[in-house]
Design a protein around this motif. Structure first.
Motif, PDB file in Angstrom:
ATOM      1  N   LYS A 153       0.834  -1.195   0.000  1.00 22.65           N
ATOM      2  CA  LYS A 153       0.000   0.000   0.000  1.00 22.65           C
ATOM      3  C   LYS A 153       0.871   1.248   0.000  1.00 22.65           C
ATOM      4  O   LYS A 153       1.908   1.318   0.653  1.00 22.65           O
ATOM      5  N   LEU A 154       0.403   2.261  -0.728  1.00 22.37           N
ATOM      6  CA  LEU A 154       1.176   3.493  -0.826  1.00 22.37           C
ATOM      7  C   LEU A 154       1.251   4.203   0.524  1.00 22.37           C
ATOM      8  O   LEU A 154       2.265   4.827   0.842  1.00 22.37           O
ATOM      9  N   GLU A 155       0.194   4.079   1.326  1.00 20.21           N
ATOM     10  CA  GLU A 155       0.214   4.712   2.651  1.00 20.21           C
ATOM     11  C   GLU A 155       1.328   4.128   3.515  1.00 20.21           C
ATOM     12  O   GLU A 155       1.997   4.855   4.260  1.00 20.21           O
ATOM     13  N   TYR A 156       1.533   2.818   3.415  1.00 23.10           N
ATOM     14  CA  TYR A 156       2.590   2.170   4.184  1.00 23.10           C
ATOM     15  C   TYR A 156       3.962   2.637   3.707  1.00 23.10           C
ATOM     16  O   TYR A 156       4.856   2.926   4.516  1.00 23.10           O
ATOM     17  N   LEU A 157       4.148   2.712   2.394  1.00 21.52           N
ATOM     18  CA  LEU A 157       5.443   3.111   1.854  1.00 21.52           C
ATOM     19  C   LEU A 157       5.741   4.577   2.126  1.00 21.52           C
ATOM     20  O   LEU A 157       6.904   4.957   2.280  1.00 21.52           O
ATOM     21  N   GLU A 158       4.691   5.402   2.197  1.00 20.03           N
ATOM     22  CA  GLU A 158       4.911   6.819   2.502  1.00 20.03           C
ATOM     23  C   GLU A 158       5.550   6.995   3.869  1.00 20.03           C
ATOM     24  O   GLU A 158       6.445   7.847   4.050  1.00 20.03           O
ATOM     25  N   GLY A 159       5.094   6.201   4.835  1.00 20.61           N
ATOM     26  CA  GLY A 159       5.673   6.313   6.164  1.00 20.61           C
ATOM     27  C   GLY A 159       7.066   5.749   6.258  1.00 20.61           C
ATOM     28  O   GLY A 159       7.852   6.170   7.111  1.00 20.61           O
ATOM     29  N   ALA A 160       7.401   4.781   5.384  1.00 20.04           N
ATOM     30  CA  ALA A 160       8.705   4.136   5.449  1.00 20.04           C
ATOM     31  C   ALA A 160       9.754   4.823   4.580  1.00 20.04           C
ATOM     32  O   ALA A 160      10.933   4.837   4.920  1.00 20.04           O
ATOM     33  N   ILE A 161       9.313   5.412   3.458  1.00 24.39           N
ATOM     34  CA  ILE A 161      10.255   6.020   2.512  1.00 24.39           C
ATOM     35  C   ILE A 161       9.809   7.462   2.251  1.00 24.39           C
ATOM     36  O   ILE A 161       8.767   7.681   1.619  1.00 24.39           O
TER      37      ILE A 161
END
Length: 812
Positions: free
Chosen positions: A503-511
């Motif tokens: 999910k893009l929301e997950y990747l936003e927080g990680a990267i």
């Protein structure tokens, strides 16, 4: 090996992601959120779906309960009812279809389909052009069988596309002679499916499709891709009687072609069995040998008492040689490293060294000393085993009196059984008729003793599996099946984890950079979340064969590599059917759906009819997307990279040998057969719902026939041959697909027709399917008929390359 597995071609979702991403970015299809779709149920019956778009649209509910899209008052001539603004809802539990990226039919899918079709065709053409260039540059990788003279004539030649003609013109008998019956029947399956889908495509696409379009009632509204399918037919239409008749014609026609193909196969199987080389033709594999007969001489005496004195040529009980095998593996490992060091010496002119206790020492001298030590150890271990065998057989001779034996006499020979002999052995007869009779008859009153079967090729045997203790193996079997069930049930949680991390929301927080890009381009949210989960799932699905192979190797007795592929075909096909074909019907839990079907099995037609017709567009895209995968298989890019890497440290011939064969987990006969059959079943199941899929399936198997005709015959090494076992499984799976087809069509017709008769007529085709399948199963293919054994004496004695005995190679 791990790197090769990472480079497998995406089979479904990864290709879907890139194709649809291109489609979205180019503005061909409007943005939509498929997961916001909620089918509307009126009066307990699923009606035409409403697809929620990001653009404004309203839903109209007609007086008869059907739903149509009402955009810009397109259908002003019809009376309108109350209009409602769309309410966007979110599923509390995502279904299996949501998680695997199987999208629901929607307006605008025609543009996506055309883009997917064009991109897939372009990708296939690009792979073909690349292969034609690489074939002329690296003939050892792409045409080694032609160079070695083992390919049938005429060969592909040196022209740019000459390989296409050579592959298409291959005759099945030539393939049997050069590559075996399994490879030949894989190509014959493509021919069978081209015939089936070709016969079906003519009436379905040219007759039924126009009837859907002109007389269906325009149920699909603005969904132009559904105009040619059943989705365009309104409830209560008299066309449903025609659909019921088509179900009967489909079942009868497909079963007739399958039966005729099996009859032709039986003739080829008979010739294959008759031409088996010695010693395989006259040898039987015997398992669960009682302790009283568990030696070479005792086993021979037992069978000579049954079939007559002098009927047995040789008998061999598999020995425990674990220590000897470890020594041989160690020797081969050091021998391979010595060859690399010698290649380094020949290429650089400097003797390789290593850092020892006395400083730098000569590496080649160290390998010579180590190999000399290991050879001595191997010789001593062989001598020890031979002495024990001689002592054991001496005791057996005393017990047997050379000829006779008493079953109650155990004697001194049994003292050696616990530490040397296993309960598995091979008996080679002098006469083919005796070996065939031994395969058919009951040898002992206890059915768990003297279990006989046809042995695999001696070169393909896994002797380590034959040494397994029967009692311990029962426990391993149980653990193996528990692992398979666990893998099957845990597949969804894996998918949930993958989809969550994608999910893009997950990747936003990680990267952080992902957050920046998403803020600048808001449409990335919809594109990413709609398709990236599918790409991640496709990557995971490609590892399923590897997971299955790991379980099989560690918990099951396989006996031969080919039998591993045979087991893999069945289990992998089951996974593909559940998580590709029936994924929309699973809901959010496999166990919950299975429990529901166990409690109420008659709900299966409604379960399939409620969900599968809504995803027919996804499978229209699924088939063309496989064309790119076939093209990637043709390029043999993994083999080429391995060859290029190995040729830097060894000669080209050795590099080619090290780079072969292709990864058998994914590219083996079992995995390929499962994917072949899945594509065929998808085309059959959706043939009436979406007639266009028959045409796409026909083209798909034309492409498969050309590409795999070349790969199997001209490029890849010859694989162990089971004589058509994969073919029979494919036909059984194909008939299982017909059951899904009939159940699905029964549910659709019961839901949509104004009367029960169309659904009942379709359901009655199950009777036809059952009796024709029984007729198919009555064709015995496993063993050679006794009436044919008189013709096999001359043929069975022909020589072949490879082991000529079923004695363990380490003892030869």
């Amino acid at each position: 090996m791990f790197a090769a597995r990472l480079l497998r071609p995406p089979t479904l979702a990864a290709t879907t992601f890139w194709l649809l991403l291109i489609s979205e970015v180019s503005g061909v299809a409007g943005l939509r959120v498929a997961e916001n779709f909620q089918p509307q149920v009126l009066s307990g019956e699923l009606r035409a779906p409403i697809f929620l778009q990001l653009t404004a649209q309203v839903s109209t509910v007609d007086a008869d309960g059907s739903q149509d899209l009402d955009l810009d008052e397109e259908r002003a001539d019809q009376p309108s009812a109350t209009t409602q603004a769309p309410v966007r809802t979110t599923r509390k539990k995502p279904t299996a279809a949501d998680l695997t990226g199987v999208s629901i039919n929607a307006v605008g899918d025609l543009s996506i389909f055309l883009t997917s079709l064009g991109t897939s065709t372009a990708g296939l053409i690009a792979c073909v052009m690349l292969f034609s260039v690489l074939r002329s540059r690296w003939p050892m990788v792409y045409g080694n069988n032609v160079l070695e003279g083992t390919a049938p004539l005429p060969g592909p030649g040196n022209t740019f596309l000459g390989w296409v003609r050579a592959s298409w013109n291959l005759h099945v008998n030539d393939v049997i002679q050069t590559k075996g019956l399994d490879s030949a029947m894989m190509l014959e399956f493509c021919n069978l499916m081209m015939k089936i889908l070709g016969y079906m495509a003519v009436p379905l696409v040219l007759i039924l499709g126009p009837l859907h379009w002109r007389l269906g009632g325009n149920r699909s509204g603005l969904d132009n891709l559904s105009k040619w399918g059943m989705a365009n037919v309104v409830d209560g239409s008299p066309l449903y009687y025609l659909h019921a008749v088509i179900v009967w014609l489909t079942v009868g026609g497909v079963q007739l072609l399958i039966y005729k193909a099996q009859v032709k196969f039986l003739r080829r199987r008979k010739l294959w069995l008759m031409s088996l080389p010695a010693p395989r033709a006259t040898t039987i594999l015997v398992e669960n040998i009682p302790d009283a007969h568990c030696s070479d001489l005792k086993l021979k005496a037992y069978f000579e008492r049954i079939f007559g004195k002098g009927s047995v040529s040789t008998s061999f009980v598999v020995k425990h040689t674990e220590n000897l095998c470890d020594l041989i593996i160690n020797r081969d490992y050091h021998q391979a490293n010595k060859e690399l060091a010698e290649y380094q010496l020949s290429s650089t002119g400097h003797r390789p060294t290593y850092l020892g206790l006395k400083g730098r020492e000569d590496l080649l001298n160290w390998y010579d000393n180590r190999l000399e030590f290991l050879e001595t150890q191997i010789k001593e271990e062989k001598q020890r085993i031979n002495e024990e065998v001689s002592e054991e057989e001496s005791g057996a001779c005393v017990e047997e009196g050379i000829v006779d034996s008493d079953d109650d006499d155990i004697g001194v020979g049994l003292d050696f059984h616990a530490r040397l002999n296993t309960t598995t052995g091979f008996v080679t007869f002098k006469n083919r008729k005796d070996s065939e009779m031994a395969l058919c008859c009951l040898l002992a009153s206890n059915e768990e003793e003297f279990i006989v079967s046809m042995p695999p090729d001696p070169a393909d045997l896994i002797y380590a599996d034959l040494k397994a203790d029967p009692m311990k193996q029962n426990v391993r079997f149980l653990l193996g099946y528990l692992c398979l069930i666990g893998l099957f049930l845990s597949f969804m949680p894996f998918v949930v984890g993958i989809s969550t991390m994608a999910k893009l929301e997950y990747l936003e927080g990680a990267i952080p950079i992902v957050h920046t890009l998403a803020s600048q381009y808001p449409y990335l949210y919809t594109v990413w979340d709609a398709y990236m989960a599918s790409a991640a799932l496709s990557f995971f699905m490609s590892f399923l064969p590897t997971f299955l192979v790991i379980i099989f190797y560690n918990f099951f007795v396989l006996k031969a590599e080919a039998w591993l592929q045979y087991r893999l075909q069945k289990w992998y096909f089951g996974f593909l059917v559940i998580y590709v074909l029936l994924v929309t019907a699973i809901g959010s839990s496999v166990t919950a759906t299975a429990t529901q079907l166990v409690k109420a099995p008659l709900t299966a037609p409604n379960l399939l009819a409620d969900t599968m017709p809504l995803a027919s567009h996804f499978y229209l895209n699924y088939i063309p997307m496989q064309w790119v995968v076939h093209g990637l298989d043709l390029t043999r890019y993994v083999i080429l990279m391995k060859f290029m890497a190995f040729r830097t440290i060894m000669e080209e011939d050795a590099a080619r040998a090290k780079s072969e064969p292709e990864d058998q987990d994914y590219y083996g006969m079992g995995s390929r057969s499962a994917r072949f059959t899945l594509e065929a079943v998808v085309c059959l199941v959706f043939s009436t719902l979406s007639p266009l899929i028959t045409l796409l399936g026909f083209l798909n198997f034309v492409i498969r026939r050309i590409i795999f005709g070349y790969l199997l015959v001209f490029a890849e090494n010859k694989k162990p041959d089971l004589g058509g076992a994969f073919w029979v499984s494919k036909l059984n799976h194909l008939q299982a697909g017909l059951y899904f087809y009939v159940i699905l069509m029964t549910g659709v017709l019961l839901q949509r027709s104004a009367e029960l008769w169309p659904g009942c007529l379709a359901a009655s085709s199950l009777v036809l399917l059952y009796f024709t399948q029984s007729k198919f199963l009555s064709l015995r293919w496993e063993n050679l008929p006794l009436e044919a054994t008189a013709e096999t004496h001359a043929r069975s004695s022909k020589e072949k390359d490879g082991p000529q005995s079923y004695q363990q190679p380490e003892l030869c």
